[in-house]
Design a protein around this motif. Structure first.
Motif, PDB file in Angstrom:
ATOM      1  N   THR A 107       0.842  -1.193   0.000  1.00  0.00           N
ATOM      2  CA  THR A 107       0.000   0.000   0.000  1.00  0.00           C
ATOM      3  C   THR A 107       0.878   1.244   0.000  1.00  0.00           C
ATOM      4  OG1 THR A 107      -1.634  -1.200   1.330  1.00  0.00           O
ATOM      5  CG2 THR A 107      -1.855   1.197   1.231  1.00  0.00           C
ATOM      6  N   VAL A 164       1.406   5.044   1.016  1.00  0.00           N
ATOM      7  CA  VAL A 164       0.919   5.913   2.083  1.00  0.00           C
ATOM      8  C   VAL A 164       1.505   7.308   1.896  1.00  0.00           C
ATOM      9  CG1 VAL A 164       0.718   6.243   4.573  1.00  0.00           C
ATOM     10  CG2 VAL A 164       0.880   3.914   3.630  1.00  0.00           C
ATOM     11  N   TYR A 188      -4.540  10.022  11.007  1.00  0.00           N
ATOM     12  CA  TYR A 188      -3.195   9.842  10.461  1.00  0.00           C
ATOM     13  C   TYR A 188      -2.411   8.891  11.359  1.00  0.00           C
ATOM     14  CZ  TYR A 188      -4.306  14.317   8.169  1.00  0.00           C
ATOM     15  OH  TYR A 188      -4.901  15.328   7.447  1.00  0.00           O
ATOM     16  N   THR A 189      -1.435   8.216  10.770  1.00  0.00           N
ATOM     17  CA  THR A 189      -0.507   7.420  11.563  1.00  0.00           C
ATOM     18  C   THR A 189       0.814   8.171  11.698  1.00  0.00           C
ATOM     19  OG1 THR A 189       0.256   6.259   9.568  1.00  0.00           O
ATOM     20  CG2 THR A 189      -1.488   5.210  10.876  1.00  0.00           C
ATOM     21  N   LEU A 237       2.752   3.098  10.915  1.00  0.00           N
ATOM     22  CA  LEU A 237       2.732   3.123   9.449  1.00  0.00           C
ATOM     23  C   LEU A 237       2.237   1.802   8.844  1.00  0.00           C
ATOM     24  CD1 LEU A 237       3.416   4.377   6.668  1.00  0.00           C
ATOM     25  CD2 LEU A 237       5.781   3.611   7.023  1.00  0.00           C
ATOM     26  N   HIS A 288      -1.547   0.696   7.543  1.00  0.00           N
ATOM     27  CA  HIS A 288      -2.171   0.963   6.242  1.00  0.00           C
ATOM     28  C   HIS A 288      -2.198  -0.280   5.360  1.00  0.00           C
ATOM     29  CE1 HIS A 288      -2.330   5.409   6.679  1.00  0.00           C
ATOM     30  NE2 HIS A 288      -1.288   5.209   7.468  1.00  0.00           N
ATOM     31  N   ARG A 304      -7.425  -0.367   6.341  1.00  0.00           N
ATOM     32  CA  ARG A 304      -7.339   0.469   5.145  1.00  0.00           C
ATOM     33  C   ARG A 304      -8.714   0.782   4.549  1.00  0.00           C
ATOM     34  NH1 ARG A 304      -3.943  -2.702   2.342  1.00  0.00           N
ATOM     35  NH2 ARG A 304      -5.561  -3.592   1.024  1.00  0.00           N
ATOM     36  N   LEU A 363      -8.818   7.159   7.088  1.00  0.00           N
ATOM     37  CA  LEU A 363      -7.405   6.890   7.388  1.00  0.00           C
ATOM     38  C   LEU A 363      -6.629   7.405   6.182  1.00  0.00           C
ATOM     39  CD1 LEU A 363      -5.199   5.610   9.172  1.00  0.00           C
ATOM     40  CD2 LEU A 363      -5.603   3.447   7.966  1.00  0.00           C
ATOM     41  N   GLY A 396      -3.420   8.938   5.770  1.00  0.00           N
ATOM     42  CA  GLY A 396      -1.979   8.966   5.498  1.00  0.00           C
ATOM     43  C   GLY A 396      -1.151   9.032   6.753  1.00  0.00           C
ATOM     44  N   GLN A 397       0.052   9.550   6.593  1.00  0.00           N
ATOM     45  CA  GLN A 397       1.060   9.580   7.647  1.00  0.00           C
ATOM     46  C   GLN A 397       1.522  11.014   7.858  1.00  0.00           C
ATOM     47  OE1 GLN A 397       2.812   6.873   9.253  1.00  0.00           O
ATOM     48  NE2 GLN A 397       4.864   7.647   9.651  1.00  0.00           N
ATOM     49  N   THR A 429       4.222   0.392   2.175  1.00  0.00           N
ATOM     50  CA  THR A 429       4.304  -0.574   3.266  1.00  0.00           C
ATOM     51  C   THR A 429       3.351  -1.726   2.977  1.00  0.00           C
ATOM     52  OG1 THR A 429       4.275  -0.782   5.689  1.00  0.00           O
ATOM     53  CG2 THR A 429       2.510   0.536   4.682  1.00  0.00           C
ATOM     54  N   GLY A 430       3.284  -2.698   3.883  1.00  0.00           N
ATOM     55  CA  GLY A 430       2.307  -3.765   3.741  1.00  0.00           C
ATOM     56  C   GLY A 430       2.781  -5.004   3.000  1.00  0.00           C
TER      57      GLY A 430
END
Length: 434
Positions: free
Chosen positions: A118, A120, A155-156, A161, A164, A170, A175, A177-178, A258-259
């Motif tokens: 994903t 982000v 946000y994270t 992180l 997401h 997700r 949700l 972004g960062q 990430t992910g």
């Protein structure tokens, strides 16, 4: 420079000078035993952190619980003075940590689905916001449920992180972004963005006056003078977010990917084998660990930047923030930078390394694979001993050697596991790749 003490033990009333034994225990405990006791306690803290988050989701393991009891007990006064036994306990702690991380991985996937890659975006979007930091996916999930339809963007930050990547998290459109990067940028990030902040676990810092009135803690995390949320009722946090100025749209040019869960990476196994056998992938690096504010930590970005284009980097935990904004491209569809998650997700890296070993029919230490790790705090010790318990050798470790390591312990780590302190990035790469 202040001379480093051989040990510092103040467990009992017999201590030297009635303050602490610094050379050898009055009880007869050698300094190396004292340091290995400290090491074991650090590893236990790491196991406890991962077990805590598994327990949040209803998952426990009686074998791990029993090990924690026995290990804690062994560090009490006048219980165990055997250096060899404490090395065995450290290795057993590594195995128990693997078991615990497997439990946590199952808990996360059962509740939130298998992570998938994903993108982000980093930066704010128009509207009120809440920023969540720490390791608790359960806290974030509950927060997303309670803020759905409120107009608040979530946000994270830092350790959250990887959230997401989970499909059940997700799926929430808010949700978005960062904000910020590693754990130690929080005073800058939290001051910059007028949002309500939720600290869900370790890696919270004592706040400055700039945001002290809008940060909340949950669970084990607590800060002096900061409101603490009992259970998962986020009403006070949500009301605070609504009372604050709205954020503005920012350019969101930095994007973190990430992910990469285990199944995603392993789905590429046949392609990876083909590319390795064709000489198009020459080496794999696991580069990650804790991010440290020490200036020496710039090594890790330089190291990744200088790697040749026929190498692949698997990264884990906050150490990735040193270089996860780099665009390294791919090798015929295999990304050169694969973010496996946070320290809680280190088991994914271990699973992938084990799968590569099986894929190529080689022992782990015979694979074209090198670990280049950074450490910052105590619970990272549990992951190091997990790797050592698997017999993994030749780990590069920095940015400094852990403080509990004395010459005796370093000799064991070097002689038995070929641990290497990081040096110059170019020279280390040359030594690894030949």
């Amino acid at each position: 420079m202040q001379e480093k003490l051989d040990m510092f033990c103040y467990q009992c009333s017999q201590t030297a000078g009635e303050t602490g034994c610094t050379v050898k225990g009055v009880c007869g405990k050698e300094s190396t035993v004292a340091r290995l006791q400290d090491n074991l306690l650090f590893a236990i803290k790491g196991i406890s952190a991962y077990l805590y988050h598994a327990r949040e989701l209803g998952y426990t393991d009686p074998e791990v619980d029993a090990f924690l009891e026995r290990s804690f007990y062994s560090t009490l006064t006048n219980v165990n003075f055997d250096v060899g036994e404490f090395v065995k306990l450290a290795l057993e702690a590594g195995q128990m940590n693997i078991k615990t991380m497997q439990l946590l991985k199952k808990a996360n996937i059962d509740n939130y689905g298998e992570p998938t890659p994903t993108e982000v975006p980093v930066g704010s979007v128009k509207g009120p916001g809440i920023l969540a930091t720490g390791h608790s996916l359960k806290a974030l999930a509950e927060l997303l449920k309670q803020t759905e339809g409120t107009g608040i963007n979530v946000y994270t930050h830092s350790e959250l992180l990887p959230a997401h990547g989970y499909p059940e998290l997700r799926k929430y459109d808010h949700l978005v972004g960062q904000l910020g990067g590693p754990w130690f940028d929080q005073r800058t990030t939290f001051k910059k963005y007028p949002v309500a902040v939720l600290g869900t676990s370790n890696c919270v810092l004592v706040p400055t006056a700039d945001y002290k009135d809008r940060i909340f803690t949950l669970g084990v995390a607590q800060l002096p003078g900061v409101k603490h949320i009992d259970g998962y009722d986020f009403t006070p946090l949500i009301e605070k977010a609504k009372s604050l100025p709205e954020l503005e749209d920012e350019p969101r040019e930095t994007v973190f990917t990430t992910g990469f869960g285990g199944s995603t990476v392993l789905s590429l196994a046949d392609k990876i084998k083909e590319l390795v056998e064709a000489g198009k992938i020459k080496h794999f690096f696991v580069v990650g660990g804790c991010d440290s504010p020490k200036p020496q930590a710039k090594y890790y970005r330089e190291f990744v930047q200088k790697l040749p284009g026929d190498t692949v980097v698997l990264t884990i935990a906050c150490g990735k923030y040193r270089f996860n904004d780099l665009q390294l491209g791919d090798i015929e569809g295999v990304p050169r930078l694969i973010d496996l998650g946070q320290c809680n997700d280190a088991i994914v890296g271990i699973d992938i390394v084990a799968a590569l070993s099986e894929l190529f029919g080689l022992e782990i230490n015979d694979l074209p694979l090198t670990f280049v790790l950074s450490w910052m705090e105590q619970k990272a010790v549990s992951i190091l001993w997990s790797l050592l318990s698997l017999g993994i050798k030749g780990i590069y470790l920095g940015p400094i050697m852990p403080g509990w390591v004395n010459d005796d312990i370093l000799n064991v780590l070097v002689e038995n596991y070929d641990i290497k302190p990081i040096g110059n990035p170019e020279q280390d790469i040359k030594n690894i790749l030949g």
